[in-house]
Write an enzyme that holds these catalytic residues in place. Structure first.
Site, short mmCIF file in Angstrom:
data_model
loop_
_atom_site.label_atom_id
_atom_site.label_comp_id
_atom_site.label_asym_id
_atom_site.label_seq_id
_atom_site.Cartn_x
_atom_site.Cartn_y
_atom_site.Cartn_z
N ARG B 261 0.86 -1.17 0.00
CA ARG B 261 0.00 0.00 0.00
C ARG B 261 0.90 1.24 0.00
O ARG B 261 1.99 1.22 0.59
CB ARG B 261 -0.90 0.04 1.24
CG ARG B 261 -2.10 -0.91 1.17
CD ARG B 261 -3.10 -0.47 0.12
NE ARG B 261 -4.28 -1.31 0.02
CZ ARG B 261 -4.41 -2.34 -0.82
NH1 ARG B 261 -3.42 -2.67 -1.62
NH2 ARG B 261 -5.53 -3.03 -0.85
N GLU B 290 -4.08 7.46 -4.95
CA GLU B 290 -4.07 6.89 -6.29
C GLU B 290 -5.26 7.45 -7.06
O GLU B 290 -6.40 7.25 -6.64
CB GLU B 290 -4.20 5.35 -6.24
CG GLU B 290 -2.94 4.65 -5.75
CD GLU B 290 -3.16 3.17 -5.41
OE1 GLU B 290 -4.21 2.61 -5.78
OE2 GLU B 290 -2.26 2.58 -4.77
N HIS B 309 -1.75 0.54 -9.81
CA HIS B 309 -2.34 -0.45 -8.90
C HIS B 309 -2.96 -1.62 -9.67
O HIS B 309 -4.17 -1.88 -9.59
CB HIS B 309 -3.38 0.20 -7.97
CG HIS B 309 -3.65 -0.61 -6.74
ND1 HIS B 309 -4.09 -0.07 -5.56
CD2 HIS B 309 -3.55 -1.94 -6.50
CE1 HIS B 309 -4.24 -1.02 -4.65
NE2 HIS B 309 -3.93 -2.17 -5.21
#
Lengths: 328, 345
Positions: B261, B290, B309
């Site tokens: 993360r 993000e 991601h």
């Protein structure tokens, strides 16, 4: 006086482009006395008779009949890397000169590069970077996807030292491994990596999710992958080339990539290198191009240099030559 | 007098309503980008579940509120807050895509007596593959290499342009759960020396199978690794676990890979470290937030690879995630034991 005892060796240059590695120069100069191509060409009469060895780095200098004729005491040519397709072996043999390359020094780094390109292509790393960094990106779509590597089928064409190392790595990704080779490997070697031999190339092409070229360029392997072979591949398949550009019919490849005959390609080698800046391969979204960096690591290049110096000195001492290439 | 055709139509319509009423009523975010379920999954999902989108729900809370028994979270949406939970009196189960839970208030969910399931197994292989992909791409400078290969200014390929050797180098895995262990299995095939740091030490047989050495102290791992890979969940304990001090302990030739993360890392400290050569490079599939603001320095650094991601972003993984979520959802509503249930205590 000390320098006169060191062997006299021809190299291309100490300056870009096409020069020896800057980090290696000090070590090289401790053991060898260098003459650059420019110095040689400016004074052939003086240097010609002195040069006993040629140190080829990155395919330069080019070995032709004229050069060999002007080096009467030449005993050994040492060549960086594993590939020999740029050398006329018969010509070299005809002058009674020996040849050594560095097949072992490049094995790990080239196998790593094959896996790097396979993973980068499968997971669409370049396209992903564009999304992550584009000025227009406002959010990340959760439905943007790539291809699974774990559990997929890898077809290795060319199961030599490098191909086998690729298989060892692919096995850890639980890939099913098929291979095609001039000669079948021993059963124990196959079992160690879980590789299935495909006597017919077509069989490998039809079943593979990833097709990886890891073989040398010879008259037999020239354009091994053409329109027909690309047509046999799955439309979801990805072609990885870490061998030589001319293993592939490049025009057929462009068409296959443009029309969805295959999904994508990762190419560390092309023909020529570099490609013309207008070449379609530079513009296709489903192509990753790298500038022939399969063996481009600090460690590999240093090992190549060490191997080359070792072969060179052995040849000039009349000893058995490590990594000698059989010129028959 | 109704015609036969009309009667037939009415019967079919009635059957359809009755059938759909038998399917569980499930809240999802949307069927349209952004933040929607996967288009490829919709047909299969609709065979088994009756969906209400957030928009439909918000437009008619009175009607839909009491019907919704489950929430299908895809890509972290919809957001679960107190207000939402209060308006869903018959809610039994929340199913969440992926392994990470840091975006959910577990205590809040527990306080409403609602159960939770995620999909830790579905993402394992694809995320481990992504970790290796980023490690290799960073080490071998694939992005920069591609720029050389395609730049209009390129006239020759320098033979002296080099990257970092992966074979035989040292990988430090921070977080040796399922994904971390799969990475170790892959790294072993590259003859990498493997160090790991984890809340708990793994069994000796597991360590030996991948040749991994346990570093009780994180510092030890940081000092010895050529590649440091983060694959822990984000918790109050792991928040900013890699900061200025930790980056300073790493080798100047080391590369940081983050597939955990974004907030595991002090991002400002990372930028400084990358700009000043404290570490060599970074490969980041996750950041905070993000996406990053478009002006963020990480977007401009040559020694950074950023991906959006996509650790679990493969067709197979996402389909498996969907299947797992539906399975957990249906089990919960049938009062059966729930696969992949998250312990909310």
């Amino acid at each position: 006086m000390q320098n006169q005892k060191l062997p006299c060796v021809l190299i291309n240059s100490f300056e870009e482009p096409y020069c020896v590695n800057e980090d290696h120069v000090a070590d090289l100069k401790k053991r060898l006395n260098f003459v650059t191509m420019q110095e040689f060409l400016e004074n052939k009469t003086h240097f010609g008779p002195k040069i006993q060895a040629i140190y080829i780095w990155g395919g330069k200098p080019v070995i032709d009949k004229e050069l060999l004729q002007s080096l009467p005491t030449l005993k050994i040519i040492v060549n960086s890397g594993a590939g020999l397709d740029h050398l006329d072996l018969n010509l070299i043999a005809s002058f009674g000169v020996k040849l050594a390359n560095t097949p072992h020094a490049v094995t790990n780094s080239t196998a790593d590069m094959g896996m790097a390109l396979l993973l980068a292509s499968a997971r669409r790393i370049l396209e992903g970077i564009e999304v992550a960094t584009s000025p227009d990106t406002k959010y990340f779509s959760l439905n943007w996807m790539g291809q699974d590597v774990t559990g997929s089928t890898l077809g290795i064409i060319g199961m030599g030292n490098i191909g086998y190392k690729v298989a060892q790595r692919a096995k850890a990704f639980e890939m099913k491994i098929l291979y095609h080779n001039r000669n079948r490997r021993k059963v124990e070697e196959e079992q160690a990596v879980g590789a299935h031999y495909c006597e017919k190339l077509d069989e490998l092409l039809q079943q593979s999710d990833f097709v990886m070229l890891v073989l040398s360029l010879t008259p037999q392997t020239h354009k091994l992958i053409g329109k027909r072979e690309l047509g046999l591949m799955k439309p979801t398949a990805i072609l990885i080339n870490i061998g030589r550009g001319q293993l592939v019919d490049q025009d057929a490849l462009v068409e296959a990539l443009q029309t969805g005959i295959i999904k994508a390609a990762g190419l560390d080698v092309t023909y020529p290198e570099p490609l013309p800046r207008s070449h379609p391969l530079l513009k296709l979204k489903n192509v990753i191009l790298t500038p022939h960096i399969g063996s481009a690591t600090h460690q590999s290049r240093r090992l190549m240099m060490e191997n080359m110096v070792e072969s060179l000195l052995a040849a000039l001492s009349g000893l058995s030559i490590p990594n000698e290439v059989n010129l028959k």
